[in-house]
Design an enzyme around this catalytic site. Structure first.
Site, PDB file in Angstrom:
ATOM      1  N   ASP A 127      -2.801   0.520   8.005  1.00  0.00           N
ATOM      2  CA  ASP A 127      -1.962   1.649   7.931  1.00  0.00           C
ATOM      3  C   ASP A 127      -0.709   1.169   8.734  1.00  0.00           C
ATOM      4  OD1 ASP A 127      -3.075   2.457   5.633  1.00  0.00           O
ATOM      5  OD2 ASP A 127      -4.133   4.063   6.941  1.00  0.00           O
TER       6      ASP A 127
ATOM      7  N   SER B 143       4.707   6.915   2.471  1.00  0.00           N
ATOM      8  CA  SER B 143       4.997   5.759   3.090  1.00  0.00           C
ATOM      9  C   SER B 143       4.543   4.544   1.998  1.00  0.00           C
ATOM     10  CB  SER B 143       4.613   5.339   4.477  1.00  0.00           C
ATOM     11  OG  SER B 143       4.812   6.398   5.347  1.00  0.00           O
TER      12      SER B 143
ATOM     13  N   ASN C 194       0.891  -1.194   0.060  1.00  0.00           N
ATOM     14  CA  ASN C 194      -0.107   0.031  -0.026  1.00  0.00           C
ATOM     15  C   ASN C 194       0.830   1.340  -0.020  1.00  0.00           C
ATOM     16  OD1 ASN C 194      -2.505   1.429  -0.007  1.00  0.00           O
ATOM     17  ND2 ASN C 194      -2.230   1.776   2.342  1.00  0.00           N
TER      18      ASN C 194
ATOM     19  N   HIS D 166       0.787   5.318   1.356  1.00  0.00           N
ATOM     20  CA  HIS D 166       0.059   6.080   2.136  1.00  0.00           C
ATOM     21  C   HIS D 166       0.659   7.562   2.349  1.00  0.00           C
ATOM     22  CE1 HIS D 166      -2.914   6.828   5.463  1.00  0.00           C
ATOM     23  NE2 HIS D 166      -2.067   7.300   6.181  1.00  0.00           N
TER      24      HIS D 166
HETATM   25  C1  GRF Z   1      -2.672   8.672  -3.379  1.00  0.00           C
HETATM   26  O1  GRF Z   1      -2.437   9.885  -2.845  1.00  0.00           O
HETATM   27  C2  GRF Z   1      -2.362   7.434  -2.346  1.00  0.00           C
HETATM   28  O2  GRF Z   1      -1.300   7.990  -1.166  1.00  0.00           O
HETATM   29  C3  GRF Z   1      -3.600   7.128  -1.400  1.00  0.00           C
HETATM   30  O3  GRF Z   1      -4.522   7.608  -2.357  1.00  0.00           O
HETATM   31  C4  GRF Z   1      -4.142   8.372  -3.542  1.00  0.00           C
HETATM   32  C5  GRF Z   1      -4.420   7.572  -4.636  1.00  0.00           C
HETATM   33  O4  GRF Z   1      -4.217   8.616  -5.833  1.00  0.00           O
HETATM   34  N1  GRF Z   1      -3.510   5.649  -0.982  1.00  0.00           N
HETATM   35  P1  GRF Z   1      -4.366   7.979  -7.485  1.00  0.00           P
HETATM   36  O5  GRF Z   1      -5.596   7.482  -7.402  1.00  0.00           O
HETATM   37  O6  GRF Z   1      -3.057   7.064  -7.471  1.00  0.00           O
HETATM   38  O7  GRF Z   1      -4.211   9.162  -8.235  1.00  0.00           O
END
Ligand code: GRF
Length: 215
Positions: free
Chosen positions: A148, A139, A110, A112
């Site tokens: 998370d 992260s 993931n 984050h």
């Molecule tokens: C990203 O900012 C990521 O950190 C979070 O969700 C967002 C997804 O953005 N988990 P995208 O759909 O890849 O533009």
């Protein structure tokens, strides 16, 4: 050429991280193949990106399932058939059941938008601003049953300047995210990064703290 690492990418929205991974593969920087894009939202822009690049995509709309376990079971069965090396959560706005996570133990990643363990959960930019933080970050971690909280692989931080708003931070964060996800996936594909029984090794040494992303 060595065997390409196979990836299933799970999205719910814009899919800019999906795009960054596609671009890295197409540019030859990442020896991987996206074998599935799954979206929890039929309207997600990321689905258009997938189609544009001729990637197999699948919508799994929560409204078609009666509860979380039914949804996750269906997702699990779908992904078991495809059997990717890694499941890459890229803005997938659902909390996964522990049964799902166990089924793909140590194969789910993931990204984050915070310096975990700080600011788990949603609205991390707003909360960081509200608290008057001077730094924020990104992260990438392994997914475990606790939200998370899995072992962190790569982390980058950036300064919050006076007067910046959520959009400013989001832009800074995204710029980093788009370099970081391809980097981690490429380390996994060339075995610089390995995962054994939940322990992460970078260049054969046990990773005791997250790798700092220097930029
Ligand atoms: C990203 O900012 C990521 O950190 C979070 O969700 C967002 C997804 O953005 N988990 P995208 O759909 O890849 O533009």
């Amino acid at each position: 050429m060595t065997r390409r690492t196979t990836l299933a990418i799970l999205i719910s929205g814009n899919g800019s991280n999906l795009q960054a991974i596609i671009d890295a593969i197409e540019a030859g920087h990442l020896n991987a193949e996206i074998t599935a894009v799954v979206s929890s939202d039929p309207e997600a822009y990321g689905l258009i990106r997938a189609t544009r690049h001729h990637l197999p995509s699948q919508v799994m709309d929560a409204r078609d399932y009666t509860n979380r376990s039914e949804y996750d079971e269906a997702l699990q069965h779908y992904l078991e058939r495809i059997n990717p090396d890694y499941i890459v959560l890229a803005g997938f706005m659902r909390i996964l059941t522990s049964e799902f996570i166990d089924a793909f133990e140590h194969r789910i990643l993931n990204i984050h938008p915070s310096l975990l363990p700080a600011y788990k959960g949603l609205n991390t930019y707003q909360r960081a601003l509200d608290n008057g933080e001077t730094q924020h970050g990104v992260s990438i971690h392994l997914v475990t049953a606790e939200l998370d909280a899995g072992p962190i692989i790569l982390q980058a931080s950036y300064d919050i300047e006076t007067g910046e708003n959520v959009e400013d931070l989001q832009q800074k964060g995204h710029r980093l995210e788009h370099r970081m996800y391809p980097q981690v996936l490429s380390w996994l594909s060339d075995n610089s990064l390995t995962i054994n029984q939940g322990q992460i090794y970078y260049e054969k040494a046990l990773l005791e703290q997250p790798i700092r992303f220097d930029y």
